[in-house]
Write a protein that holds these residues in place. Structure first.
Motif, PDB file in Angstrom:
ATOM      1  N   ARG A  81       0.873  -1.187   0.000  1.00 52.57           N
ATOM      2  CA  ARG A  81       0.000   0.000   0.000  1.00 52.57           C
ATOM      3  C   ARG A  81       0.897   1.218   0.000  1.00 52.57           C
ATOM      4  O   ARG A  81       1.839   1.293   0.792  1.00 52.57           O
ATOM      5  CB  ARG A  81      -0.897   0.007   1.235  1.00 52.57           C
ATOM      6  CG  ARG A  81      -1.982  -1.024   1.206  1.00 52.57           C
ATOM      7  CD  ARG A  81      -2.794  -0.970   2.464  1.00 52.57           C
ATOM      8  NE  ARG A  81      -2.013  -1.630   3.513  1.00 52.57           N
ATOM      9  CZ  ARG A  81      -2.532  -2.366   4.473  1.00 52.57           C
ATOM     10  NH1 ARG A  81      -3.812  -2.525   4.568  1.00 52.57           N
ATOM     11  NH2 ARG A  81      -1.763  -2.936   5.371  1.00 52.57           N
ATOM     12  N   GLU A  82       0.585   2.152  -0.882  1.00 55.71           N
ATOM     13  CA  GLU A  82       1.401   3.368  -0.986  1.00 55.71           C
ATOM     14  C   GLU A  82       0.492   4.586  -0.982  1.00 55.71           C
ATOM     15  O   GLU A  82      -0.647   4.517  -1.439  1.00 55.71           O
ATOM     16  CB  GLU A  82       2.213   3.344  -2.293  1.00 55.71           C
ATOM     17  CG  GLU A  82       3.106   2.134  -2.454  1.00 55.71           C
ATOM     18  CD  GLU A  82       3.640   1.977  -3.877  1.00 55.71           C
ATOM     19  OE1 GLU A  82       3.121   2.639  -4.795  1.00 55.71           O
ATOM     20  OE2 GLU A  82       4.565   1.175  -4.068  1.00 55.71           O
ATOM     21  N   ARG A  83       1.026   5.698  -0.524  1.00 57.31           N
ATOM     22  CA  ARG A  83       0.284   6.956  -0.591  1.00 57.31           C
ATOM     23  C   ARG A  83       0.156   7.386  -2.044  1.00 57.31           C
ATOM     24  O   ARG A  83       1.115   7.309  -2.815  1.00 57.31           O
ATOM     25  CB  ARG A  83       1.006   8.060   0.183  1.00 57.31           C
ATOM     26  CG  ARG A  83       0.975   7.867   1.657  1.00 57.31           C
ATOM     27  CD  ARG A  83      -0.291   8.442   2.237  1.00 57.31           C
ATOM     28  NE  ARG A  83      -0.400   8.034   3.626  1.00 57.31           N
ATOM     29  CZ  ARG A  83      -1.532   7.717   4.212  1.00 57.31           C
ATOM     30  NH1 ARG A  83      -2.657   7.765   3.541  1.00 57.31           N
ATOM     31  NH2 ARG A  83      -1.557   7.350   5.446  1.00 57.31           N
ATOM     32  N   ASP A  84      -1.039   7.814  -2.418  1.00 57.49           N
ATOM     33  CA  ASP A  84      -1.284   8.317  -3.773  1.00 57.49           C
ATOM     34  C   ASP A  84      -0.516   9.625  -3.945  1.00 57.49           C
ATOM     35  O   ASP A  84      -0.628  10.533  -3.114  1.00 57.49           O
ATOM     36  CB  ASP A  84      -2.790   8.541  -3.972  1.00 57.49           C
ATOM     37  CG  ASP A  84      -3.164   8.917  -5.389  1.00 57.49           C
ATOM     38  OD1 ASP A  84      -2.334   9.517  -6.093  1.00 57.49           O
ATOM     39  OD2 ASP A  84      -4.295   8.608  -5.779  1.00 57.49           O
ATOM     40  N   SER A  90      -5.093   9.360   0.223  1.00 59.31           N
ATOM     41  CA  SER A  90      -5.491   8.073  -0.360  1.00 59.31           C
ATOM     42  C   SER A  90      -4.321   7.109  -0.464  1.00 59.31           C
ATOM     43  O   SER A  90      -3.178   7.513  -0.620  1.00 59.31           O
ATOM     44  CB  SER A  90      -6.055   8.291  -1.766  1.00 59.31           C
ATOM     45  OG  SER A  90      -7.209   9.084  -1.720  1.00 59.31           O
ATOM     46  N   LEU A  91      -4.661   5.829  -0.382  1.00 66.68           N
ATOM     47  CA  LEU A  91      -3.682   4.772  -0.567  1.00 66.68           C
ATOM     48  C   LEU A  91      -3.958   4.063  -1.876  1.00 66.68           C
ATOM     49  O   LEU A  91      -5.109   3.912  -2.286  1.00 66.68           O
ATOM     50  CB  LEU A  91      -3.771   3.751   0.569  1.00 66.68           C
ATOM     51  CG  LEU A  91      -3.363   4.216   1.953  1.00 66.68           C
ATOM     52  CD1 LEU A  91      -3.679   3.143   2.985  1.00 66.68           C
ATOM     53  CD2 LEU A  91      -1.882   4.545   1.982  1.00 66.68           C
TER      54      LEU A  91
END
Length: 153
Positions: A81-84, A90-91
């Motif tokens: 999971r990464e930050r948008d 958002s992830l």
């Protein structure tokens, strides 16, 4: 109205769906996975950096269900999971290298398992696809709003 014709069509689809899902579940079990996890891996392979809500919509499950599936895939080291970059709140989800390998492994296993479909003649294949498209059109024209669930997988 020929009710038996309607019942036979519905029964046929239910039977195919039941057997198809049973075979898919058995294959997923052999791969130490679940059918929905394999579907998520495939969706993330096709659309990396997708958000949870969009992924849930694409696979027609609720956000909370998708959140649990992603959590298990993250713990298995298959998904990150990464930050948008465009919206820090958002992830987005992406396959790890291990996730890409698992996706390739599951794809190969499923293609092998369902390779018996290749025994269907080209003519019967074309007829089957045409019939499915006709049934979808009939259902969409029935007056009720039907969510578009066509996939080009």
């Amino acid at each position: 109205m020929d009710e038996q014709k309607i019942i036979d069509i519905i029964h046929s689809f239910r039977s195919v769906q039941r057997v198809f899902y049973q075979v898919a579940r058995e294959e997923a079990d052999e791969l130490d996975s679940t059918v929905i996890q394999i579907m998520v891996l495939s969706a993330l392979w096709k659309t990396p950096h997708i958000g949870l809500g969009e992924l849930a919509d694409q696979l027609q499950v609720g956000n909370s269900t998708m959140s649990g599936i992603i959590e298990r895939l993250v713990k298995q080291g298959l998904v990150t999971r990464e930050r948008d970059q465009n919206d820090r709140r958002s992830l987005t989800m992406t396959l790890t290298e291990q996730g890409q390998k698992k996706k390739a492994e599951t794809h190969e296993a499923f293609m092998t398992r369902f390779s018996t479909f290749l025994d269907i003649s080209d003519e019967d294949y074309q007829h089957l696809i045409t019939l499915h498209e006709q049934i979808i059109e009939k259902l969409e024209q029935s007056g009720d709003e039907v969510e578009n669930v066509r996939h080009n997988d």
